[in-house]
Design a protein around this motif. Structure first.
Motif, PDB file in Angstrom:
ATOM      1  N   GLN A 162       3.878   1.508  -1.117  1.00 21.56           N
ATOM      2  CA  GLN A 162       4.638   1.674  -2.400  1.00 21.56           C
ATOM      3  C   GLN A 162       3.767   2.110  -3.544  1.00 21.56           C
ATOM      4  OE1 GLN A 162       6.280  -2.126  -3.648  1.00 21.56           O
ATOM      5  NE2 GLN A 162       7.241  -1.166  -5.481  1.00 21.56           N
ATOM      6  N   THR A 163       2.443   1.549  -3.293  1.00 17.59           N
ATOM      7  CA  THR A 163       1.474   2.064  -4.122  1.00 17.59           C
ATOM      8  C   THR A 163       1.170   3.479  -4.148  1.00 17.59           C
ATOM      9  OG1 THR A 163       0.465  -0.332  -4.220  1.00 17.59           O
ATOM     10  CG2 THR A 163      -0.919   1.719  -5.088  1.00 17.59           C
ATOM     11  N   ARG A 164       0.957   4.252  -2.914  1.00 20.49           N
ATOM     12  CA  ARG A 164       1.003   5.424  -2.851  1.00 20.49           C
ATOM     13  C   ARG A 164       2.065   6.289  -3.321  1.00 20.49           C
ATOM     14  NH1 ARG A 164      -1.050   3.893   2.503  1.00 20.49           N
ATOM     15  NH2 ARG A 164       0.963   4.370   3.430  1.00 20.49           N
ATOM     16  N   VAL A 165       3.409   5.851  -2.987  1.00 22.39           N
ATOM     17  CA  VAL A 165       4.373   6.604  -3.543  1.00 22.39           C
ATOM     18  C   VAL A 165       4.477   6.746  -5.176  1.00 22.39           C
ATOM     19  CG1 VAL A 165       6.880   6.479  -3.802  1.00 22.39           C
ATOM     20  CG2 VAL A 165       5.825   6.147  -1.500  1.00 22.39           C
ATOM     21  N   SER A 166       4.087   5.240  -5.632  1.00 20.97           N
ATOM     22  CA  SER A 166       4.050   5.297  -7.123  1.00 20.97           C
ATOM     23  C   SER A 166       2.942   6.386  -7.574  1.00 20.97           C
ATOM     24  CB  SER A 166       3.895   3.945  -7.618  1.00 20.97           C
ATOM     25  OG  SER A 166       5.011   3.066  -7.121  1.00 20.97           O
ATOM     26  N   GLU A 167       1.656   6.359  -7.236  1.00 19.55           N
ATOM     27  CA  GLU A 167       0.688   7.022  -7.623  1.00 19.55           C
ATOM     28  C   GLU A 167       1.080   8.519  -7.439  1.00 19.55           C
ATOM     29  OE1 GLU A 167      -2.726   5.813  -5.293  1.00 19.55           O
ATOM     30  OE2 GLU A 167      -3.435   4.270  -6.629  1.00 19.55           O
ATOM     31  N   GLU A 199       0.761  -1.360   0.103  1.00 20.21           N
ATOM     32  CA  GLU A 199       0.091   0.256   0.124  1.00 20.21           C
ATOM     33  C   GLU A 199       0.761   1.308  -0.167  1.00 20.21           C
ATOM     34  OE1 GLU A 199      -3.846   1.527   2.558  1.00 20.21           O
ATOM     35  OE2 GLU A 199      -2.420   0.578   3.443  1.00 20.21           O
ATOM     36  N   MET A 227       4.276   9.818  -7.551  1.00 19.75           N
ATOM     37  CA  MET A 227       5.194  10.002  -8.407  1.00 19.75           C
ATOM     38  C   MET A 227       4.742  10.078  -9.813  1.00 19.75           C
ATOM     39  SD  MET A 227       8.085  10.314  -6.829  1.00 19.75           S
ATOM     40  CE  MET A 227       9.428  10.269  -8.147  1.00 19.75           C
ATOM     41  N   THR A 228       3.678   9.384 -10.201  1.00 19.05           N
ATOM     42  CA  THR A 228       3.084   9.185 -11.634  1.00 19.05           C
ATOM     43  C   THR A 228       1.907  10.063 -11.777  1.00 19.05           C
ATOM     44  OG1 THR A 228       1.772   7.311 -11.296  1.00 19.05           O
ATOM     45  CG2 THR A 228       4.224   6.992 -11.848  1.00 19.05           C
TER      46      THR A 228
END
Length: 281
Positions: A149-154, A147, A156-157
């Motif tokens: 990692q997903t928040r960070v990726s979202e 979760e 960033m993107t």
């Protein structure tokens, strides 16, 4: 599929989608773990009740055994008193107590078997709960890491819900800014063309055109002045160039005269040397 069936299907689909979005796996795992612990407590309470029931039967059996001994003594005492009828009644009661004891022993044995089964199941359930607890903590750690990692990726993107809202807000702000700039430019153009009047200014369209004409004449006058200054500078440059050329020609003429005088002097010296040589010979 009828209309009601389709509506029910759509509602169930919407409800399931809403539940999936609202469901937190970590909370679900914790809830399942608590449910299993509650089941273990139920087993422990049932086991305790069973043991208590067995203990009560054992107490009753001991009491009946004491009554059997009592009836034995009664039968002996009756025979000593030559009261066979009383001895018979005591032995009959003794037999009833023995029958009750036998029935209780069967019940106690059944309870002991059930107790043994419950104890085994309790141990198995405890092992299962412990394994589930370990797996639960592992799954929670993996889910929380995924979760994050997903928040960070979202972030960033920019594909997350919050970032999407920010992107839409920026788009709306840009659109509104473009609209305001276009409206301001349109108002300026209409005002310059005299279509719209400035309510705070005393000038009308004619005054603005006259003012623009004066500004244009002033600009043309300044340009003419610059052209004149540029022409004078060109003439001065040409005069300076001609003077420099004359000076160069004069210098070249002087240098030529100097060179010719030097040559003549050298020739005269050579003539004198030849004359002296002829006299000597």
């Amino acid at each position: 599929m009828g209309l009601l069936s389709r509506a029910s299907y759509v509602l169930r689909s919407k409800f399931n989608a809403l539940l999936n979005r609202a469901e937190d796996p970590t909370e679900t795992l914790d809830y399942s773990y608590e449910q299993m612990r509650d089941e273990l407590k139920d087993v422990e309470r049932g086991l305790a009740d069973l043991v208590a029931q067995k203990k009560r039967l054992e107490v009753q059996r001991e009491r009946l055994e004491k009554n059997v001994e009592k009836h034995n003594e009664q039968a002996r005492e009756a025979m000593r008193q030559d009261r066979e009828d009383l001895a018979r009644r005591a032995l009959e009661k003794k037999q009833q107590k023995l029958d009750q004891i036998e029935e209780m022993e069967e019940q106690i044995a059944s309870l002991e078997s059930t107790q043994h089964d419950l104890e085994e199941k309790k141990g198995q359930l405890q092992d299962r709960i412990e394994r589930f607890r370990t797996k639960k903590e592992t799954m929670k750690a993996r889910y929380e890491a995924a979760e994050a990692q997903t928040r960070v990726s979202e972030a960033m993107t920019g594909v997350g819900d919050e970032m999407a809202d920010v992107g839409r807000a920026i788009e709306r702000a840009e659109e509104r800014t473009d609209d305001m700039e276009a409206r301001a430019a349109a108002m300026d153009e209409l005002t310059d063309r005299g279509v719209l009047e400035d309510q705070l200014s005393d000038e009308d369209a004619i005054d603005r055109e006259l003012s623009q004409g004066r500004s244009n004449r002033e600009v043309e006058a300044e340009l003419e002045t610059l052209r004149s200054e540029s022409g004078q500078s060109s003439k001065r440059s040409e005069t300076a160039s001609e003077a420099s050329a004359d000076e160069a020609e004069a210098e070249e003429a002087v240098e030529a005269d100097v060179d010719e005088a030097a040559v003549e002097a050298e020739l005269e010296e050579l003539r004198e040397e030849e004359a002296d040589a002829d006299e000597t010979s």
